[in-house]
Design an enzyme around this catalytic site. Structure first.
Site, short mmCIF file in Angstrom:
data_model
loop_
_atom_site.label_atom_id
_atom_site.label_comp_id
_atom_site.label_asym_id
_atom_site.label_seq_id
_atom_site.Cartn_x
_atom_site.Cartn_y
_atom_site.Cartn_z
CG ASP A 1 -1.85 -1.15 1.29
OD1 ASP A 1 -2.18 -1.68 0.22
OD2 ASP A 1 -2.22 -1.54 2.41
N1 URA Z 1 -1.23 -6.02 3.67
C1 URA Z 1 -1.69 -4.76 3.73
O1 URA Z 1 -2.73 -4.52 4.32
N2 URA Z 1 -0.99 -3.80 3.13
C2 URA Z 1 0.16 -4.01 2.49
O2 URA Z 1 0.77 -3.07 1.97
C3 URA Z 1 0.65 -5.33 2.44
C4 URA Z 1 -0.06 -6.31 3.04
#
Ligand code: URA
Length: 233
Positions: A104
């Site tokens: 993310d």
């Molecule tokens: N899980 C998440 O919620 N975000 C990420 O960036 C990676 C795994």
């Protein structure tokens, strides 16, 4: 067999346009003879290709470890926002690299970038059971029952089915989460479903590869041959 300009531009050292000019100047030699044209066919694994007498150092694939900082997208390009590719020098940007799975925008940590599609598939497919380990800081207090729920495999309120996962509590507000899959916002959704929303998330490892802690956020390095072999399993 591949076009000469394609092989040289894949090293990231010269663009196709530059190769054309270098050929014209007689500065590129293939197997002992001056290259006849930029589009001549060469065998990148067999032919000796020299630029100004020095091997172009062709490697079929490139493998980068990036310490992804918060605030950049795990994408190859975006019209408005900065992407992880923007963190690499131009020479590497030309090699057709993609992130191996997405983090993310606000997540930090290990991100592999490569143009090796086979390795990408191996690392991401849940069938291959490659562990991805995350450090998470949460609101609320983590409890043993959360570990049991993760271990059993959770089905979230929105219907998302999660494979059994690891939750190792480090302190009431910190844990290591181990997943073998990578669904959208998965760590955040699993912890939110337990009433412990994530306030900070960082990926520490993917399979055998651990984030090199000497890399500051935004920094990268090329993987070693041993690291690549070990990821291939
Ligand atoms: N899980 C998440 O919620 N975000 C990420 O960036 C990676 C795994």
């Amino acid at each position: 067999m591949e076009r000469l300009d394609k092989v040289i531009s894949a090293t990231g050292k010269k663009s196709r346009r530059e190769v054309k000019e270098l050929v014209r100047q007689g500065r590129i030699y293939v197997d002992g003879k001056a290259a006849s044209s930029a589009d001549m066919k060469v065998d990148p694994d067999q032919s000796e290709i020299l630029l100004d007498g020095v091997s172009i150092g062709y490697e079929k694939f490139t493998y980068i470890m990036l310490h992804k900082p918060a605030g950049v997208l795990s994408a190859v390009e975006d019209k408005r926002q900065k992407t992880v590719l923007d963190l690499l020098p131009e020479e590497l940007q030309r090699r057709g690299l993609s992130p191996v799975g997405r983090l993310d925008k606000d997540t930090e940590g290990l991100l592999i970038l490569t143009n090796d599609g086979e390795l990408t598939h191996r690392l991401l497919s849940p069938k291959h059971h490659v562990d991805k380990v995350y450090y998470a800081r949460v609101e609320g207090c983590l409890e043993k029952t959360d570990c049991h729920a993760f271990a059993q495999g959770m089905t979230l309120g929105d219907g998302l089915e999660c494979m059994p996962a690891g939750l190792e509590i480090l302190s009431p507000h910190e844990a290591l989460v181990t997943l073998q899959e990578g669904k959208y916002h998965q760590v955040k959704r699993m912890l939110a479903a337990r009433g412990k929303p994530v306030i900070y998330l960082k990926r520490l490892s993917m399979g055998t590869l651990r984030l090199d802690e000497s890399l500051h956020p935004g920094e990268f390095r090329v993987l070693t041959r041993e690291e690549i072999e070990s990821l291939r399993g």
